[in-house]
Design a protein around this motif. Structure first.
Motif, PDB file in Angstrom:
ATOM      1  N   ASP A 172     -47.248 -40.529  -3.329  1.00 52.00           N
ATOM      2  CA  ASP A 172     -45.946 -40.488  -3.994  1.00 52.00           C
ATOM      3  C   ASP A 172     -45.831 -39.212  -4.825  1.00 52.00           C
ATOM      4  O   ASP A 172     -46.767 -38.405  -4.913  1.00 52.00           O
ATOM      5  CB  ASP A 172     -45.710 -41.741  -4.823  1.00 52.00           C
ATOM      6  CG  ASP A 172     -46.511 -41.759  -6.115  1.00 52.00           C
ATOM      7  OD1 ASP A 172     -47.532 -41.038  -6.201  1.00 52.00           O
ATOM      8  OD2 ASP A 172     -46.133 -42.486  -7.041  1.00 52.00           O
ATOM      9  N   TYR A 185     -45.944 -43.361   0.014  1.00 51.97           N
ATOM     10  CA  TYR A 185     -44.791 -43.461   0.887  1.00 51.97           C
ATOM     11  C   TYR A 185     -45.269 -43.976   2.243  1.00 51.97           C
ATOM     12  O   TYR A 185     -46.314 -43.567   2.750  1.00 51.97           O
ATOM     13  CB  TYR A 185     -44.123 -42.097   1.072  1.00 51.97           C
ATOM     14  CG  TYR A 185     -43.583 -41.475  -0.195  1.00 51.97           C
ATOM     15  CD1 TYR A 185     -43.375 -42.226  -1.357  1.00 51.97           C
ATOM     16  CD2 TYR A 185     -43.267 -40.120  -0.236  1.00 51.97           C
ATOM     17  CE1 TYR A 185     -42.874 -41.643  -2.496  1.00 51.97           C
ATOM     18  CE2 TYR A 185     -42.764 -39.521  -1.383  1.00 51.97           C
ATOM     19  CZ  TYR A 185     -42.573 -40.290  -2.517  1.00 51.97           C
ATOM     20  OH  TYR A 185     -42.076 -39.699  -3.658  1.00 51.97           O
ATOM     21  N   LYS A 198     -37.649 -46.877   8.856  1.00 52.53           N
ATOM     22  CA  LYS A 198     -37.296 -46.686   7.454  1.00 52.53           C
ATOM     23  C   LYS A 198     -38.499 -46.201   6.653  1.00 52.53           C
ATOM     24  O   LYS A 198     -39.627 -46.635   6.876  1.00 52.53           O
ATOM     25  CB  LYS A 198     -36.776 -47.993   6.865  1.00 52.53           C
ATOM     26  CG  LYS A 198     -36.254 -47.869   5.443  1.00 52.53           C
ATOM     27  CD  LYS A 198     -35.660 -49.187   4.964  1.00 52.53           C
ATOM     28  CE  LYS A 198     -35.106 -49.056   3.546  1.00 52.53           C
ATOM     29  NZ  LYS A 198     -34.527 -50.338   3.070  1.00 52.53           N
ATOM     30  N   LEU A 200     -40.463 -46.298   3.252  1.00 44.12           N
ATOM     31  CA  LEU A 200     -40.632 -47.235   2.144  1.00 44.12           C
ATOM     32  C   LEU A 200     -41.204 -46.519   0.927  1.00 44.12           C
ATOM     33  O   LEU A 200     -42.075 -45.662   1.060  1.00 44.12           O
ATOM     34  CB  LEU A 200     -41.575 -48.367   2.550  1.00 44.12           C
ATOM     35  CG  LEU A 200     -41.222 -49.162   3.807  1.00 44.12           C
ATOM     36  CD1 LEU A 200     -42.325 -50.160   4.130  1.00 44.12           C
ATOM     37  CD2 LEU A 200     -39.892 -49.879   3.633  1.00 44.12           C
ATOM     38  N   TYR A 201     -40.689 -46.887  -0.263  1.00 45.01           N
ATOM     39  CA  TYR A 201     -41.211 -46.482  -1.576  1.00 45.01           C
ATOM     40  C   TYR A 201     -40.865 -45.056  -1.977  1.00 45.01           C
ATOM     41  O   TYR A 201     -41.163 -44.649  -3.102  1.00 45.01           O
ATOM     42  CB  TYR A 201     -42.733 -46.698  -1.661  1.00 45.01           C
ATOM     43  CG  TYR A 201     -43.153 -48.084  -1.235  1.00 45.01           C
ATOM     44  CD1 TYR A 201     -42.671 -49.204  -1.907  1.00 45.01           C
ATOM     45  CD2 TYR A 201     -43.984 -48.279  -0.148  1.00 45.01           C
ATOM     46  CE1 TYR A 201     -43.022 -50.492  -1.517  1.00 45.01           C
ATOM     47  CE2 TYR A 201     -44.349 -49.551   0.262  1.00 45.01           C
ATOM     48  CZ  TYR A 201     -43.861 -50.654  -0.418  1.00 45.01           C
ATOM     49  OH  TYR A 201     -44.208 -51.927  -0.009  1.00 45.01           O
ATOM     50  N   PRO A 203     -38.044 -42.106  -3.016  1.00 50.31           N
ATOM     51  CA  PRO A 203     -36.724 -42.185  -3.665  1.00 50.31           C
ATOM     52  C   PRO A 203     -35.576 -42.222  -2.657  1.00 50.31           C
ATOM     53  O   PRO A 203     -34.533 -42.816  -2.937  1.00 50.31           O
ATOM     54  CB  PRO A 203     -36.669 -40.905  -4.509  1.00 50.31           C
ATOM     55  CG  PRO A 203     -38.094 -40.534  -4.737  1.00 50.31           C
ATOM     56  CD  PRO A 203     -38.820 -40.962  -3.499  1.00 50.31           C
ATOM     57  N   GLN A 204     -35.756 -41.582  -1.510  1.00 46.91           N
ATOM     58  CA  GLN A 204     -34.707 -41.574  -0.494  1.00 46.91           C
ATOM     59  C   GLN A 204     -34.796 -42.863   0.330  1.00 46.91           C
ATOM     60  O   GLN A 204     -35.787 -43.108   1.007  1.00 46.91           O
ATOM     61  CB  GLN A 204     -34.859 -40.358   0.428  1.00 46.91           C
ATOM     62  CG  GLN A 204     -34.792 -39.023  -0.285  1.00 46.91           C
ATOM     63  CD  GLN A 204     -36.102 -38.630  -0.942  1.00 46.91           C
ATOM     64  OE1 GLN A 204     -37.160 -39.162  -0.625  1.00 46.91           O
ATOM     65  NE2 GLN A 204     -36.031 -37.711  -1.875  1.00 46.91           N
ATOM     66  N   ASN A 205     -33.781 -43.665   0.259  1.00 48.94           N
ATOM     67  CA  ASN A 205     -33.742 -44.939   0.989  1.00 48.94           C
ATOM     68  C   ASN A 205     -33.157 -44.674   2.371  1.00 48.94           C
ATOM     69  O   ASN A 205     -31.980 -44.926   2.630  1.00 48.94           O
ATOM     70  CB  ASN A 205     -32.907 -45.955   0.217  1.00 48.94           C
ATOM     71  CG  ASN A 205     -32.900 -47.319   0.885  1.00 48.94           C
ATOM     72  OD1 ASN A 205     -33.818 -47.667   1.632  1.00 48.94           O
ATOM     73  ND2 ASN A 205     -31.857 -48.087   0.639  1.00 48.94           N
ATOM     74  N   THR A 206     -33.998 -44.165   3.271  1.00 47.39           N
ATOM     75  CA  THR A 206     -33.456 -43.680   4.537  1.00 47.39           C
ATOM     76  C   THR A 206     -34.498 -43.768   5.638  1.00 47.39           C
ATOM     77  O   THR A 206     -35.627 -44.201   5.420  1.00 47.39           O
ATOM     78  CB  THR A 206     -32.974 -42.217   4.358  1.00 47.39           C
ATOM     79  OG1 THR A 206     -32.291 -41.796   5.522  1.00 47.39           O
ATOM     80  CG2 THR A 206     -34.145 -41.281   4.085  1.00 47.39           C
ATOM     81  N   GLN A 207     -34.113 -43.339   6.836  1.00 51.00           N
ATOM     82  CA  GLN A 207     -35.011 -43.309   7.982  1.00 51.00           C
ATOM     83  C   GLN A 207     -35.884 -42.050   7.927  1.00 51.00           C
ATOM     84  O   GLN A 207     -35.581 -41.090   7.221  1.00 51.00           O
ATOM     85  CB  GLN A 207     -34.209 -43.329   9.276  1.00 51.00           C
ATOM     86  CG  GLN A 207     -33.280 -44.537   9.416  1.00 51.00           C
ATOM     87  CD  GLN A 207     -34.030 -45.808   9.753  1.00 51.00           C
ATOM     88  OE1 GLN A 207     -34.665 -45.902  10.787  1.00 51.00           O
ATOM     89  NE2 GLN A 207     -33.941 -46.799   8.879  1.00 51.00           N
ATOM     90  N   TYR A 211     -35.151 -38.556   6.256  1.00 50.70           N
ATOM     91  CA  TYR A 211     -36.009 -38.177   5.127  1.00 50.70           C
ATOM     92  C   TYR A 211     -36.471 -36.732   5.281  1.00 50.70           C
ATOM     93  O   TYR A 211     -36.372 -35.925   4.349  1.00 50.70           O
ATOM     94  CB  TYR A 211     -37.200 -39.127   5.065  1.00 50.70           C
ATOM     95  CG  TYR A 211     -38.311 -38.708   4.139  1.00 50.70           C
ATOM     96  CD1 TYR A 211     -38.237 -38.949   2.765  1.00 50.70           C
ATOM     97  CD2 TYR A 211     -39.468 -38.078   4.629  1.00 50.70           C
ATOM     98  CE1 TYR A 211     -39.260 -38.565   1.919  1.00 50.70           C
ATOM     99  CE2 TYR A 211     -40.497 -37.700   3.794  1.00 50.70           C
ATOM    100  CZ  TYR A 211     -40.388 -37.952   2.432  1.00 50.70           C
ATOM    101  OH  TYR A 211     -41.407 -37.571   1.590  1.00 50.70           O
TER     102      TYR A 211
END
Length: 244
Positions: A172, A185, A198, A200-201, A203-207, A211
């Motif tokens: 992270d 991450y 996706k 995970l973990y 800050p960008q909540n994305t694929q 990302y």
């Protein structure tokens, strides 16, 4: 018009959004060649961008933390065998997205983390530099004699069947600056085969592909940086990067 042609015409995000809506139809024989061309081109561009960033950052006083000999480690000669073993190791609990598999096959490993051991004064703190572990590191975490990763994962799923299971691919943002932080991450495993997955973990909540797109739009970093020299760096590097 094909997905690949639309992609070449600049519909980068929309093409992958449309593929996601295909779900399992994306894995039918008539779609396989198209998806292969698309992912190959995408990660060819990711590699191009990574090389540009790796060449440009030292011009601005950036010092890389070289875990290996190179900042960008090429794919292993037997990458396909490593991918096969990793897919088999996680198969009891999920599927590895094709996007991560193509990263291992075409890019290999990227480590833009600052060399905090030799240079404790970090030039851009908490910038969240891009790091994607090599497949050999990930496989070592997953594939062991005691099946520790698999057993722990099964226990988590037994307690909560909807628990998000993922493969770690990066420290992270805090750990990247040698500060105690949170979860690594991860890229989520899916219950059925998927083209992308996706993250995970982070800050960008994305694929995963989105990302990486975000990272390179910010010059190889996950966070915006308000520090001397960073905007000059961006103005130098961004015009050289390929959209994907």
């Amino acid at each position: 018009m094909s997905f690949y042609q639309r992609y070449l015409n600049g519909e980068y995000s929309q093409v992958y959004a449309d593929i996601a809506r295909l779900r399992q139809k994306a894995f039918q024989p008539e779609a396989e060649a198209e998806i292969d061309r698309l992912l190959t081109e995408t990660f060819r561009r990711v590699l191009h961008n990574a090389n540009i960033v790796a060449e440009t950052l030292p011009q601005f006083g950036y010092r890389f933390n070289r875990w290996r000999d190179n900042v960008i480690t090429p794919p292993l000669p037997d990458a396909d065998e490593y991918i096969r073993r990793l897919v088999q190791a996680v198969q009891p609990v999920g599927f590895i997205p094709l996007s991560l598999q193509y990263f291992y096959r075409i890019v290999g490993e990227i480590n833009f983390i600052w060399d905090y051991d030799e240079y404790p004064e970090i030039v851009w703190e908490y910038a969240d530099p891009l790091c994607v572990y090599g497949i050999d590191f990930v496989l070592e975490e997953v594939e062991n004699e005691d099946n520790e990763w698999l057993e722990c994962t099964r226990e988590l799923l037994a307690e909560n069947p909807k628990y998000p299971i993922g493969l770690p691919f990066s420290p992270d943002d805090y750990h990247k600056d040698n500060v105690s932080g949170g979860n690594a991450y991860e890229i989520a495993l899916s219950t059925k085969p998927s083209v992308d997955g996706k993250v995970l973990y982070a800050p960008q909540n994305t694929q995963f592909i989105a990302y990486l797109r975000h990272i390179f739009a910010n010059g190889g970093f996950g966070s915006e940086v308000d520090a001397p020299g960073f905007q000059d760096y961006l103005q130098t590097v961004l015009p050289k990067l390929l959209p994907f």
